[in-house]
Each structure stands twice: as C-alpha cells, then as structure tokens.
Design a protein around this motif. Structure first.
Motif, mmCIF file in Angstrom:
data_model
loop_
_atom_site.group_PDB
_atom_site.id
_atom_site.type_symbol
_atom_site.label_atom_id
_atom_site.label_comp_id
_atom_site.label_asym_id
_atom_site.label_seq_id
_atom_site.Cartn_x
_atom_site.Cartn_y
_atom_site.Cartn_z
ATOM 1 N N PRO A 159 0.824 -1.218 0.000
ATOM 2 C CA PRO A 159 0.000 0.000 0.000
ATOM 3 C C PRO A 159 0.858 1.269 0.000
ATOM 4 O O PRO A 159 1.863 1.360 0.710
ATOM 5 C CB PRO A 159 -0.800 -0.124 1.301
ATOM 6 C CG PRO A 159 0.058 -0.958 2.189
ATOM 7 C CD PRO A 159 0.798 -1.918 1.303
ATOM 8 N N VAL A 160 0.428 2.227 -0.811
ATOM 9 C CA VAL A 160 1.030 3.570 -0.813
ATOM 10 C C VAL A 160 -0.109 4.525 -0.494
ATOM 11 O O VAL A 160 -0.799 5.007 -1.385
ATOM 12 C CB VAL A 160 1.690 3.906 -2.162
ATOM 13 C CG1 VAL A 160 2.324 5.303 -2.117
ATOM 14 C CG2 VAL A 160 2.737 2.860 -2.529
ATOM 15 N N GLU A 161 -0.314 4.759 0.787
ATOM 16 C CA GLU A 161 -1.495 5.488 1.244
ATOM 17 C C GLU A 161 -1.111 6.715 2.051
ATOM 18 O O GLU A 161 0.007 6.836 2.549
ATOM 19 C CB GLU A 161 -2.379 4.569 2.097
ATOM 20 C CG GLU A 161 -2.870 3.338 1.369
ATOM 21 C CD GLU A 161 -3.581 2.347 2.270
ATOM 22 O OE1 GLU A 161 -4.427 1.607 1.770
ATOM 23 O OE2 GLU A 161 -3.273 2.338 3.488
ATOM 24 N N GLN A 162 -2.086 7.614 2.170
ATOM 25 C CA GLN A 162 -1.954 8.839 2.948
ATOM 26 C C GLN A 162 -0.818 9.712 2.392
ATOM 27 O O GLN A 162 -0.478 9.628 1.229
ATOM 28 C CB GLN A 162 -1.758 8.509 4.427
ATOM 29 C CG GLN A 162 -2.890 7.680 5.012
ATOM 30 C CD GLN A 162 -2.642 7.256 6.443
ATOM 31 O OE1 GLN A 162 -1.639 7.611 7.049
ATOM 32 N NE2 GLN A 162 -3.549 6.473 6.989
ATOM 33 N N THR A 163 -0.235 10.539 3.241
ATOM 34 C CA THR A 163 0.769 11.498 2.772
ATOM 35 C C THR A 163 2.088 10.805 2.465
ATOM 36 O O THR A 163 2.534 9.926 3.197
ATOM 37 C CB THR A 163 1.002 12.581 3.840
ATOM 38 O OG1 THR A 163 -0.243 13.196 4.159
ATOM 39 C CG2 THR A 163 1.968 13.640 3.340
ATOM 40 N N VAL A 164 2.712 11.230 1.387
ATOM 41 C CA VAL A 164 4.026 10.708 1.023
ATOM 42 C C VAL A 164 5.079 11.419 1.871
ATOM 43 O O VAL A 164 5.238 12.636 1.785
ATOM 44 C CB VAL A 164 4.316 10.930 -0.479
ATOM 45 C CG1 VAL A 164 5.731 10.471 -0.820
ATOM 46 C CG2 VAL A 164 3.295 10.194 -1.332
ATOM 47 N N GLU A 165 5.791 10.694 2.715
ATOM 48 C CA GLU A 165 6.847 11.257 3.547
ATOM 49 C C GLU A 165 7.920 10.198 3.750
ATOM 50 O O GLU A 165 7.813 9.091 3.232
ATOM 51 C CB GLU A 165 6.312 11.783 4.887
ATOM 52 C CG GLU A 165 5.047 11.148 5.401
ATOM 53 C CD GLU A 165 5.192 9.703 5.789
ATOM 54 O OE1 GLU A 165 6.288 9.271 6.167
ATOM 55 O OE2 GLU A 165 4.197 8.977 5.734
ATOM 56 N N ARG A 166 8.964 10.554 4.483
ATOM 57 C CA ARG A 166 10.114 9.662 4.601
ATOM 58 C C ARG A 166 9.784 8.388 5.365
ATOM 59 O O ARG A 166 10.450 7.364 5.179
ATOM 60 C CB ARG A 166 11.270 10.404 5.279
ATOM 61 C CG ARG A 166 11.779 11.618 4.514
ATOM 62 C CD ARG A 166 12.347 11.233 3.151
ATOM 63 N NE ARG A 166 13.442 10.322 3.228
ATOM 64 C CZ ARG A 166 14.721 10.670 3.400
ATOM 65 N NH1 ARG A 166 15.040 11.949 3.526
ATOM 66 N NH2 ARG A 166 15.673 9.761 3.441
ATOM 67 N N GLY A 167 8.775 8.431 6.234
ATOM 68 C CA GLY A 167 8.359 7.206 6.916
ATOM 69 C C GLY A 167 7.799 6.194 5.931
ATOM 70 O O GLY A 167 8.020 4.982 6.060
ATOM 71 N N LEU A 168 7.061 6.656 4.916
ATOM 72 C CA LEU A 168 6.552 5.777 3.868
ATOM 73 C C LEU A 168 7.706 5.176 3.085
ATOM 74 O O LEU A 168 7.669 3.999 2.710
ATOM 75 C CB LEU A 168 5.626 6.553 2.940
ATOM 76 C CG LEU A 168 5.094 5.800 1.718
ATOM 77 C CD1 LEU A 168 4.242 4.610 2.138
ATOM 78 C CD2 LEU A 168 4.288 6.735 0.812
ATOM 79 N N GLU A 169 8.725 5.967 2.858
ATOM 80 C CA GLU A 169 9.910 5.461 2.157
ATOM 81 C C GLU A 169 10.531 4.279 2.903
ATOM 82 O O GLU A 169 10.881 3.255 2.300
ATOM 83 C CB GLU A 169 10.935 6.585 2.013
ATOM 84 C CG GLU A 169 12.275 6.130 1.455
ATOM 85 C CD GLU A 169 13.411 7.018 1.891
ATOM 86 O OE1 GLU A 169 14.560 6.549 1.903
ATOM 87 O OE2 GLU A 169 13.161 8.189 2.242
ATOM 88 N N ALA A 170 10.657 4.413 4.236
ATOM 89 C CA ALA A 170 11.244 3.329 5.032
ATOM 90 C C ALA A 170 10.396 2.066 4.946
ATOM 91 O O ALA A 170 10.922 0.946 4.857
ATOM 92 C CB ALA A 170 11.386 3.786 6.488
ATOM 93 N N PHE A 171 9.078 2.227 4.960
ATOM 94 C CA PHE A 171 8.179 1.074 4.843
ATOM 95 C C PHE A 171 8.338 0.394 3.481
ATOM 96 O O PHE A 171 8.407 -0.843 3.381
ATOM 97 C CB PHE A 171 6.737 1.517 5.046
ATOM 98 C CG PHE A 171 5.705 0.532 4.576
ATOM 99 C CD1 PHE A 171 5.576 -0.701 5.189
ATOM 100 C CD2 PHE A 171 4.873 0.832 3.511
ATOM 101 C CE1 PHE A 171 4.635 -1.622 4.757
ATOM 102 C CE2 PHE A 171 3.930 -0.080 3.064
ATOM 103 C CZ PHE A 171 3.813 -1.311 3.692
ATOM 104 N N LEU A 172 8.397 1.172 2.403
ATOM 105 C CA LEU A 172 8.555 0.594 1.066
ATOM 106 C C LEU A 172 9.913 -0.075 0.911
ATOM 107 O O LEU A 172 10.024 -1.113 0.248
ATOM 108 C CB LEU A 172 8.377 1.679 0.006
ATOM 109 C CG LEU A 172 6.956 2.221 -0.164
ATOM 110 C CD1 LEU A 172 6.915 3.318 -1.201
ATOM 111 C CD2 LEU A 172 6.000 1.108 -0.559
ATOM 112 N N GLU A 173 10.934 0.504 1.506
ATOM 113 C CA GLU A 173 12.265 -0.108 1.453
ATOM 114 C C GLU A 173 12.224 -1.503 2.068
ATOM 115 O O GLU A 173 12.753 -2.465 1.499
ATOM 116 C CB GLU A 173 13.256 0.780 2.212
ATOM 117 C CG GLU A 173 14.689 0.280 2.211
ATOM 118 C CD GLU A 173 15.424 0.632 0.936
ATOM 119 O OE1 GLU A 173 16.000 -0.302 0.345
ATOM 120 O OE2 GLU A 173 15.423 1.791 0.525
#
Length: 445
Positions: free
Chosen positions: A39-53
């Motif tokens: 999932p790529v949800e809500q605001t795009v920020e560096r925390g999302l980057e860590a999750f995708l990594e």
C-alpha cells in the motif's frame, strides 16, 4: 530379528518410492507464483519510504514474481517521492501501480516510475505542482528540476518505450497546456489516462488487476505487505508538520518542570515527546543510537549546570550536544532548522513568562539567591536620609571631594559637588541617595 529386518527394509523401500512424489510436490509449491501488494497510502513522507524499502526487500528475498503498488495518496514531500522512485527503479521485479483512488502530486510521480499503471474507474492522476511550506509555488529552480523528473519518469517507463512526456509536464507545470485539456495543473481521470497512454487498463478491484497481469487469482500467492505499529508511529513522527510540534512539547515540558515541585506531568510529557521523536526516526532508519546518546549527554550537562551553576560552560555544551543530536537524527537539515527554530522561540518565550510569574517556584528557586539580610539579624540597610537635605555642618577633614563632615552632631562620610573644600569650612547638604551625601560650601560672612 529377521522379522524386524524385513519391516525396516519395507519402510526404506516405501520411503524411496515416495521421493518422486515429494520432489513433485516441492516443485509444485516452488512453482506457485507470488505477488506482493504494497500500500502507498496517505501522505508521502520519509516514513513511507522506510516502509517501502522494507517491503521491497522482503519481496526480493521471497523471489516474488510481481509487485503491485496499491496507491491512494494526495501527495506529499518531493524528496520522499524521489527516494521511493529510486527503490522502484532498483528492483528487478516488475512493478505495477494500481491507482485505487487517486495518485496526486508526489503520488503521480511514484506511479509514473512503475512499469505499468492500472486505475479504478473513478481514479485520478496528476496535479503535480510543487508548493512550499506556505502553500505557494516553489521557486523556478525547484520547479524546473521537478518537471524534468516527471517527464523523465514518463519517458523511461511504461509499455512501448515510455509515455508521452507532454502530459507529465502539464501535470507539473501550470503554464504548459496540452490540446483538449483545460489550463492549469493537468489531472487525468481513468478514461482520459487510458486514452493518452497513462494507464494500460481500468479495473475495478485487485483480483481484476491480477487477472490483467496474466496470473490466476485463485492460485497465485498474494502477500499483503502491512504497515507495522512501529512504522505507523514512524510515519506520523517523521511528518514535517509533526516534528516541530514534538520538539516544542519536549522543550516546553522540561521548562515547565523547572517551575513545578517534584517531577510531574510536564516533565513526563517533555521526555515522552523527545523519546517519540527519536523512536520514530530510528524505526524509519534515519537516526542511530549515537544521536540519542548525544541528546542524553546534553541533558545531563544541563542538569549539572542547574544543580551547580558555574560559568555556563556545561549549559552551552549541553545545548550544543542536544541540537547536534537532533540534526543527526533528522532526514532533512531544512526541516530540522525550521523545527528547532520554532521550539527555541516558544521555549524562550515560555521561560520569560514563567520566570516573571513563577520565578520562586519549583527547582528553579535553587538557581536564584533566596537569602536576605534583615535588620533583625543585625544588618543595616543603606536608606536614603532625605531629612538631611538642607542641614548644615562643618567639614572635619579636607574634602577632595570626599571626606568627613559633622552634621547634626553626627560624623558622616560626605562628598562635595566636585570642588575642593578646606577643613573647618561650613557646608550644607544638597543631595542624598542611599549612603551618598553631597554637600556644598557655605559662603563665609
């Protein structure tokens, strides 16, 4: 004994005959196709980057056959979107962007870096203009770089050698128009995106997407990558809006604790806010233990300065270590400068207000001299003797300009207005202030 040998031989023979079936079963299991849905949800920020990594790494370790990005985001930080694009481009696994509602701004850029794009019937993609923290358009240099990234992502990804970059530029540049669409930042719905080649298909749900990709939804192994509780916290804490709030709460809580007896709610709130800041940044991979250690040592030095005030060396060193630790934990120097600035401003303002109204309360009173010299203890204050003004007397010594005079039968230390007065001359008191008595020579008749 012969009977047991026969039984063992038959068991061994049976196991040998079952080996081909086991191998076939293992081959069947290993042949099962795996799709990771991230999932790529809500605001795009560096925390999302860590999750995708983390999710991409797991997919690669499990030899996944395909990755589907389930996108529904209004956009977010440009730098985070850039790092996420790098994660997508590094992997050898085919990546499909499934726009499950909207991919706006940074979300559009992420979708354009996928190998193909599929949208739900009411999906939206575009409106990718860059704005600053005040809501205004970013400067020309930043805009130019972002437009270049958008058009490059469009031309380098997608079927048949990429997509028409004109639509990507129209999404990021309000002054660039394409035929058939209104002026301003371009936003495409699902039908329009498919028509201009910015979507390969329109599908209603994930199973339809899997079927379109050529997999059998009933047999494929679908792995849903979920955001952990720690990653939820990290995504919240690393939001550029939340960071200054946490630092302000942390510093204000510790300042309030100076004016409250014991250790109570303000101190707990302050320490909790700082720990939450570091926990989130450590989970996201931005902060290490060294940054936390610097802050802890800085707090200890500040405590030493408060308990045993010196020349301010420990205090200044402590503040420097705390700020250094915060910057080491940050993913953006700009964000941290802004956040620390806000926290310092609020902290200084609160400290001044609290000192004015509660300066003698709590641990702070240890830093303020409380002892008083009272007359009951034998101390005499230097009060201004106003009643001496106008009184006359005699100079008992030469006044140059200081000396001694006899006034009202009292020997008093006096000072002339600046002139030289000989011993024995008559003088008059013209001014008093505390212990200072000013006299003037009287004319002799």
């Amino acid at each position: 004994m012969g009977k047991w040998i026969k039984i063992a031989f038959l068991a061994y023979l049976l196991a040998f005959l079952l080996i081909p079936f086991q191998v076939f079963a293992n081959q069947s299991t290993s042949a099962s196709e795996t799709i990771y849905v991230i999932p790529v949800e809500q605001t795009v920020e560096r925390g999302l980057e860590a999750f995708l990594e983390r999710s991409f790494k797991e997919a690669e370790e499990e030899n996944a056959d395909h990755i589907i990005l389930d996108i529904d985001t209004p956009g977010g930080a440009v730098d985070a979107a850039g790092y996420i694009a790098n994660i997508i481009n590094r992997t050898d696994i085919p990546v499909t962007a499934f726009i499950n509602s909207e991919a706006i701004s940074a979300g559009a850029y992420i979708a354009l870096n996928a190998d193909q794009i599929i949208m739900v019937p009411n999906g939206q993609i575009g409106s990718a203009g860059v704005i600053d923290g005040s809501g205004n358009a970013a400067d020309e240099k930043v805009q130019s770089l972002w437009i270049s990234r958008m058009t490059t992502a469009a031309t380098e990804n997608g079927p048949d050698g990429g997509r028409d970059p004109a639509y990507a530029e129209a999404m990021a540049n309000a002054s660039f128009d394409v035929d058939g669409f209104p002026s301003g930042y371009l936003t495409l719905n699902a039908e329009q995106a498919k028509e201009v080649g910015y979507a390969e298909s329109i599908e209603s749900n994930l199973n339809d997407v899997i079927s379109f990709l050529g997999f059998d939804p009933s047999s494929v192994n679908v792995v849903d990558s979920e955001v952990s509780i720690a990653e939820h916290i990290a995504r919240f804490v690393t939001n550029p809006i939340v960071i200054p709030i946490l630092l302000s709460v942390g510093s204000l809580g510790l300042i309030l604790e100076l004016y409250s007896p014991g250790f109570g709610i303000p101190g707990i709130m302050g320490i909790s806010a700082l720990l939450l800041f570091f926990f989130g940044h450590m989970v996201a991979g931005f902060a290490g233990w060294e940054s936390l250690i610097l802050v802890v040592v800085g707090v200890i030095l500040l405590g030493i300065e408060m308990i045993a005030p010196g020349f301010g060396i420990f205090g200044l060193l402590g503040i420097g270590l705390i700020i250094a630790g915060l910057f080491m934990a940050s993913f953006s120097t700009t964000v941290m400068v802004f956040s620390v600035g806000i926290a310092l401003f609020l902290t200084i303002a609160a400290a001044i207000i609290l000192f004015v109204f509660f300066g003698d309360k709590g641990p702070w009173k240890r830093l303020v001299l409380q002892a008083q010299t009272t007359s009951d203890e034998g101390y005499v204050t230097n009060e201004t003797e106003v009643d001496l003004i106008g009184q006359t007397g005699k100079a008992l010594s030469i006044l140059r300009p200081a000396g001694v005079a006899l006034i009202n039968d009292k020997r008093l230390d006096v000072v002339s207005e600046g002139s030289y007065i000989e011993q024995g001359r008559m003088v008059k008191v013209v001014y008093t202030s505390g212990s200072r008595i000013v006299v003037r020579e009287l004319e002799q008749t």
